[in-house]
Design an enzyme around this catalytic site. Structure first.
Site, PDB file in Angstrom:
ATOM      1  N   SER A  46       6.556   6.121  -0.283  1.00 20.98           N
ATOM      2  CA  SER A  46       7.874   5.623  -0.049  1.00 20.98           C
ATOM      3  C   SER A  46       8.521   5.025   1.431  1.00 20.98           C
ATOM      4  CB  SER A  46       9.178   6.343  -0.617  1.00 20.98           C
ATOM      5  OG  SER A  46       8.938   6.774  -2.016  1.00 20.98           O
ATOM      6  N   ARG A  47       7.226   4.892   2.283  1.00 16.67           N
ATOM      7  CA  ARG A  47       7.641   4.535   3.379  1.00 16.67           C
ATOM      8  C   ARG A  47       8.310   5.563   4.302  1.00 16.67           C
ATOM      9  NH1 ARG A  47       4.154   1.678   2.131  1.00 16.67           N
ATOM     10  NH2 ARG A  47       4.061  -0.636   2.478  1.00 16.67           N
ATOM     11  N   LEU A  48       8.402   6.719   4.034  1.00 17.71           N
ATOM     12  CA  LEU A  48       9.344   7.613   4.610  1.00 17.71           C
ATOM     13  C   LEU A  48       8.037   8.624   5.460  1.00 17.71           C
ATOM     14  CD1 LEU A  48      11.544   9.189   1.996  1.00 17.71           C
ATOM     15  CD2 LEU A  48      11.967   7.671   3.867  1.00 17.71           C
TER      16      LEU A  48
ATOM     17  N   LYS B  50       1.027  -1.065  -0.141  1.00 18.58           N
ATOM     18  CA  LYS B  50      -0.195   0.012  -0.036  1.00 18.58           C
ATOM     19  C   LYS B  50       0.753   0.989   0.029  1.00 18.58           C
ATOM     20  CE  LYS B  50      -3.259   2.572   2.765  1.00 18.58           C
ATOM     21  NZ  LYS B  50      -4.290   2.946   1.591  1.00 18.58           N
TER      22      LYS B  50
END
Length: 211
Positions: free
Chosen positions: A189-191, A9
């Site tokens: 981007s999971r940041l 996701k």
């Protein structure tokens, strides 16, 4: 069964910066709660409560937030339940709200105390009759032989107390007095954005954490 490792996701609905959190953790929490309610998030007041027993084993369950102010976060339950017994041994807990639809998580930690009898009485009286009778009927967290036990207990409570059951002595409120808040906003981007507030004396220290 689907291959769980393939689920992905991308979080893209919002962001969280220091300016948004300038008024402190309680103001930010209240704002996020109001936004969750406005966006029709499913069960916005549902929160996971984590406690630790005398044997060192953690446990979690979902309860509903019933009060939030400068004194802390309030919920109501059976004091003789597993969580009640664990809080009697170790009066610290962690709460977590997960508003999936908004890609947000709030974590809150602190010491737990019982609410006053007056607070517990007032909330108990506001509950629907079936819920008040249910508080008498359920020996929460205890082993029972079948659902018929609960039905029989509820019928007995109704016969005994009628339309105005009093609050059971084993039922009431808890208040978590926060010393830590963490706000998580999903990002691409999971940041992800993570802002933590920790109580240092009488002031809140705000810190950004790596995701």
């Amino acid at each position: 069964m689907s291959k769980l490792s393939e689920f992905r996701k991308s979080y893209e609905l919002g962001e969280l910066d220091e300016a948004e959190a300038a008024d402190g953790p309680l103001a930010l929490f209240n704002r996020w709660m109001e936004e969750a309610i406005a966006h029709d998030v499913s069960e916005p007041t549902a929160m996971t409560v984590a406690t630790v027993g005398a044997d060192g084993r953690p446990s979690t369950r979902v309860v509903l937030l019933k009060g939030c102010d400068a004194r802390g976060m309030v919920w109501f339950t059976n004091y003789e339940s597993r969580k009640g017994e664990e809080l009697a041994h170790n009066p610290f807990a962690a709460l977590q709200f997960h508003w999936v639809e908004m890609e947000r998580v709030v974590r809150i930690e602190g010491r737990v105390e019982k609410t006053s009898a007056e607070e517990s009485d007032a909330y108990f009286k506001s509950r629907p009759l079936d819920s008040r009778l249910g508080a008498w009927a359920s020996p929460q967290s205890r082993v029972i032989g079948s659902r018929a036990v609960l039905v029989a207990n509820a019928a007995k409570a109704a016969a005994q107390h009628g339309l105005n059951p009093p609050r059971p002595p084993h039922w009431g409120g808890y208040r978590l007095v926060p010393d830590r808040f963490e706000f998580w906003q999903g990002r691409r981007s999971r940041l992800h954005d993570r802002l933590r507030f920790r109580l240092d004396g009488d002031r809140w220290v705000r810190e950004r954490l790596a995701p």
